[in-house]
Design a protein around this motif. Structure first.
Motif, short mmCIF file in Angstrom:
data_model
loop_
_atom_site.label_atom_id
_atom_site.label_comp_id
_atom_site.label_asym_id
_atom_site.label_seq_id
_atom_site.Cartn_x
_atom_site.Cartn_y
_atom_site.Cartn_z
N TYR A 35 0.84 -1.21 0.00
CA TYR A 35 0.00 0.00 0.00
C TYR A 35 0.87 1.25 0.00
O TYR A 35 2.06 1.22 0.29
CB TYR A 35 -0.92 0.02 1.23
N TYR A 36 0.21 2.38 -0.35
CA TYR A 36 0.82 3.71 -0.28
C TYR A 36 0.19 4.46 0.90
O TYR A 36 -0.95 4.19 1.29
CB TYR A 36 0.55 4.50 -1.55
N LEU A 37 0.93 5.41 1.44
CA LEU A 37 0.37 6.31 2.44
C LEU A 37 -0.26 7.51 1.73
O LEU A 37 0.30 8.03 0.76
CB LEU A 37 1.46 6.80 3.40
N VAL A 38 -1.42 7.94 2.22
CA VAL A 38 -2.10 9.12 1.68
C VAL A 38 -2.56 9.98 2.85
O VAL A 38 -2.65 9.50 4.00
CB VAL A 38 -3.31 8.73 0.80
N ASP A 39 -2.86 11.25 2.58
CA ASP A 39 -3.30 12.13 3.66
C ASP A 39 -4.81 12.04 3.85
O ASP A 39 -5.50 11.23 3.21
CB ASP A 39 -2.82 13.56 3.45
N GLY B 259 -10.51 12.79 12.66
CA GLY B 259 -10.89 13.33 13.95
C GLY B 259 -9.82 13.20 15.01
O GLY B 259 -10.10 13.37 16.21
N VAL B 260 -8.61 12.88 14.61
CA VAL B 260 -7.48 12.72 15.53
C VAL B 260 -6.34 13.60 15.02
O VAL B 260 -6.12 13.69 13.81
CB VAL B 260 -7.02 11.25 15.59
N ARG B 261 -5.65 14.27 15.96
CA ARG B 261 -4.55 15.14 15.50
C ARG B 261 -3.56 14.36 14.65
O ARG B 261 -3.27 13.19 14.93
CB ARG B 261 -3.85 15.80 16.68
N TYR B 262 -3.06 15.05 13.64
CA TYR B 262 -2.25 14.34 12.65
C TYR B 262 -0.92 15.05 12.34
O TYR B 262 0.14 14.45 12.43
CB TYR B 262 -3.05 14.18 11.35
N ASN C 107 -1.14 8.10 13.80
CA ASN C 107 -1.17 9.30 12.96
C ASN C 107 0.16 10.04 12.96
O ASN C 107 0.60 10.56 11.94
CB ASN C 107 -2.28 10.24 13.44
N HIS C 108 0.80 10.10 14.14
CA HIS C 108 2.08 10.82 14.21
C HIS C 108 3.14 10.13 13.35
O HIS C 108 3.88 10.77 12.59
CB HIS C 108 2.56 10.91 15.66
N ARG C 109 3.21 8.81 13.44
CA ARG C 109 4.21 8.09 12.66
C ARG C 109 3.85 8.07 11.17
O ARG C 109 4.73 8.12 10.31
CB ARG C 109 4.37 6.67 13.21
N HIS C 110 2.58 8.00 10.90
CA HIS C 110 2.10 8.08 9.51
C HIS C 110 2.52 9.43 8.92
O HIS C 110 3.04 9.49 7.80
CB HIS C 110 0.57 7.92 9.51
N SER C 111 2.32 10.51 9.65
CA SER C 111 2.67 11.85 9.18
C SER C 111 4.18 11.99 8.98
O SER C 111 4.64 12.58 8.00
CB SER C 111 2.18 12.91 10.17
N SER C 112 4.95 11.43 9.92
CA SER C 112 6.41 11.51 9.81
C SER C 112 6.91 10.79 8.57
O SER C 112 7.80 11.27 7.86
CB SER C 112 7.07 10.89 11.06
N LEU C 113 6.33 9.64 8.28
CA LEU C 113 6.75 8.85 7.13
C LEU C 113 6.25 9.47 5.82
O LEU C 113 6.99 9.52 4.83
CB LEU C 113 6.21 7.42 7.28
N LEU D 163 0.59 22.53 6.33
CA LEU D 163 -0.65 22.98 6.92
C LEU D 163 -1.77 22.00 6.57
O LEU D 163 -1.81 21.47 5.46
CB LEU D 163 -1.01 24.38 6.41
N PRO D 164 -2.70 21.75 7.49
CA PRO D 164 -3.79 20.83 7.19
C PRO D 164 -4.65 21.33 6.05
O PRO D 164 -4.93 22.52 5.95
CB PRO D 164 -4.55 20.76 8.52
N ASP D 165 -5.07 20.44 5.18
CA ASP D 165 -5.88 20.78 4.03
C ASP D 165 -7.34 20.56 4.38
O ASP D 165 -7.95 19.56 4.03
CB ASP D 165 -5.47 19.91 2.84
#
Length: 420
Positions: free
Chosen positions: A267-271, A286-289, A309-315, A379-381
């Motif tokens: 799989y790919y990571l997406v926002d 609904g969770v900080r990202y 979410n934090h590790r997903h965002s970092s990656l 910035l969050p979209d």
């Protein structure tokens, strides 16, 4: 020629002109009727202009030898920083790209301009967003010649896209394998997918479609990249008003787009702008990202979803780094160039091809080195939300996978407390 000779010659020219005028007015009038009391400074100016014009029109055009113009010699024989600034890459990387284009017959040397200079013309335009007249002066060629070589090189580099935009290997990326924060949780992740907006120049009739949520005319570019900051896939040309999720769905449903086939289990990571579905793992809603939300007194995650979410965002930050390097190297992507829209699309593809070529040939390139040093704040979209609909069986499978990853990650985190 002396001033006296200039004045004398200009007098004869003016006398002849005045003589012709007098004949047309009165064929019987003599030269004595013509007033020849002209100001001497006017004669000097007229003579200077006359002889300057003749010297320009009679002067042979400056030719460029096959070995390159003075500008090329200065750059390629000068300091490495000069080449990086003008051609946006190191010398050996530049020569390697020239060799590739020459050996495969994608470009050819001409009597006046070698492939090195043709490529340099293209790189000066996309690497500095220079106007045609500036490049004419720099390389001493006509505007038509500059345009011809620009389009030839653009076509040639675009033709390399199938070779340089390749699916990632099936093995776990080393960037994940080397990190206890990401491995084994994301061992089946192959890359990142996201959209990138590039300013666009379009006709008035199309502007409403290309105006994005910020009111800027842009093309929405769907991109996929590896954690090594190389592009896997690029699909430019979508109107700026199109949501990222809509673009991805359209690309996946169109076999002609040639989106890399996703192996089973990968799989790919997406926002958050995309749906969490098979082959594409999005963060929990609904969770900080975003990384800036995990700072200060509340920096530690409070539950499994926040940790995920934090590790997903970092990656996933890899694709923002890739976008930043791409735009820093090719500033033409930051402004709307005055080209036909199909040329604007092709410039994006060519820029990604060169981006990957540089990454493969010089990993210590100055732009890549600066990007690897930290994270890119995003910035969050908030306006680009996923579609709300009943989850399909494939989406339910993806959600179960995400839940299991988060649970395993949280369990290890609470037991070990080593890094998060």
């Amino acid at each position: 020629m002396s001033n006296r000779q200039c004045i004398s010659s200009s007098k004869y020219v003016l006398l002849y002109i005045l003589h012709l005028n007098s004949i047309s007015t009165d064929i019987s009038a003599g030269m004595d009727d013509v007033d020849l009391e002209l100001d001497e400074m006017e004669l000097v100016a007229a003579a200077a202009g006359y002889y300057y014009y003749n010297s320009i029109t009679r002067q042979p055009r400056r030719s460029v030898s096959p070995s390159g113009s003075g500008f090329m010699t200065e750059v390629l024989n000068g300091h490495d920083d000069v080449c990086r600034e003008m051609f946006r890459m190191d010398k050996h990387v530049f020569h390697k790209l020239c060799d590739t284009l020459r050996q495969r017959g994608m470009l050819r040397d001409t009597a006046g301009v070698m492939i090195e200079e043709q490529l340099a013309i293209f790189l000066n335009i996309v690497g500095h967003n220079e106007r045609n007249r500036v490049i004419q002066e720099r390389f001493q060629h006509s505007g038509e010649t500059i345009s011809r070589y620009f389009n030839n090189v653009l076509k040639a580099i675009k033709s390399l896209s199938r070779e340089f935009l390749q699916p990632p290997p099936l093995s776990t990326p080393p960037e994940i394998l080397r990190s206890n924060r990401f491995y084994p949780y994301f061992k089946d992740c192959t890359g990142v997918v996201d959209g990138m907006h590039i300013p666009a120049h379009v006709p008035a009739k199309d502007q409403s479609r290309f105006r994005n949520k910020n009111g800027v005319l842009s093309q929405n570019v769907l991109a996929a990249c590896t954690f090594d900051l190389q592009f896997i896939f690029i699909c430019p040309g979508w109107e700026g008003s199109a949501a990222d999720s809509r673009v991805l769905r359209a690309v996946l449903n169109d076999p002609d787009q040639n989106f890399p086939q996703i192996p089973e289990g990968k799989y790919y990571l997406v926002d958050a702008g995309y749906s969490n579905m098979e082959g594409f793992i999005a963060p929990f809603q609904g969770v900080r990202y975003d990384l800036h939300e995990y700072r200060g007194v509340n920096q530690l995650p409070g539950n499994a979803k926040e940790l995920f979410n934090h590790r997903h965002s970092s990656l996933r930050n890899a694709i923002q780094k890739s976008f930043n390097v791409l735009k820093a190297r090719f500033p033409i992507l930051k402004l709307a160039p005055q080209y036909a829209f199909h040329i604007q699309r092709d410039i994006v593809i060519a820029a990604c091809v060169i981006h990957n070529h540089i990454r493969r040939e010089e990993r210590n390139d100055w732009l890549f080195s600066s990007a690897e040093g930290g994270t890119v704040e995003e910035l969050p979209d908030v306006d680009d939300q996923p579609d709300l609909h009943l989850a399909s069986p494939q989406e339910q499978i993806a959600s179960s996978l995400r839940e299991s990853i988060a649970a395993e990650m949280w369990n290890d985190f609470t037991c070990k407390w080593d890094e998060w």
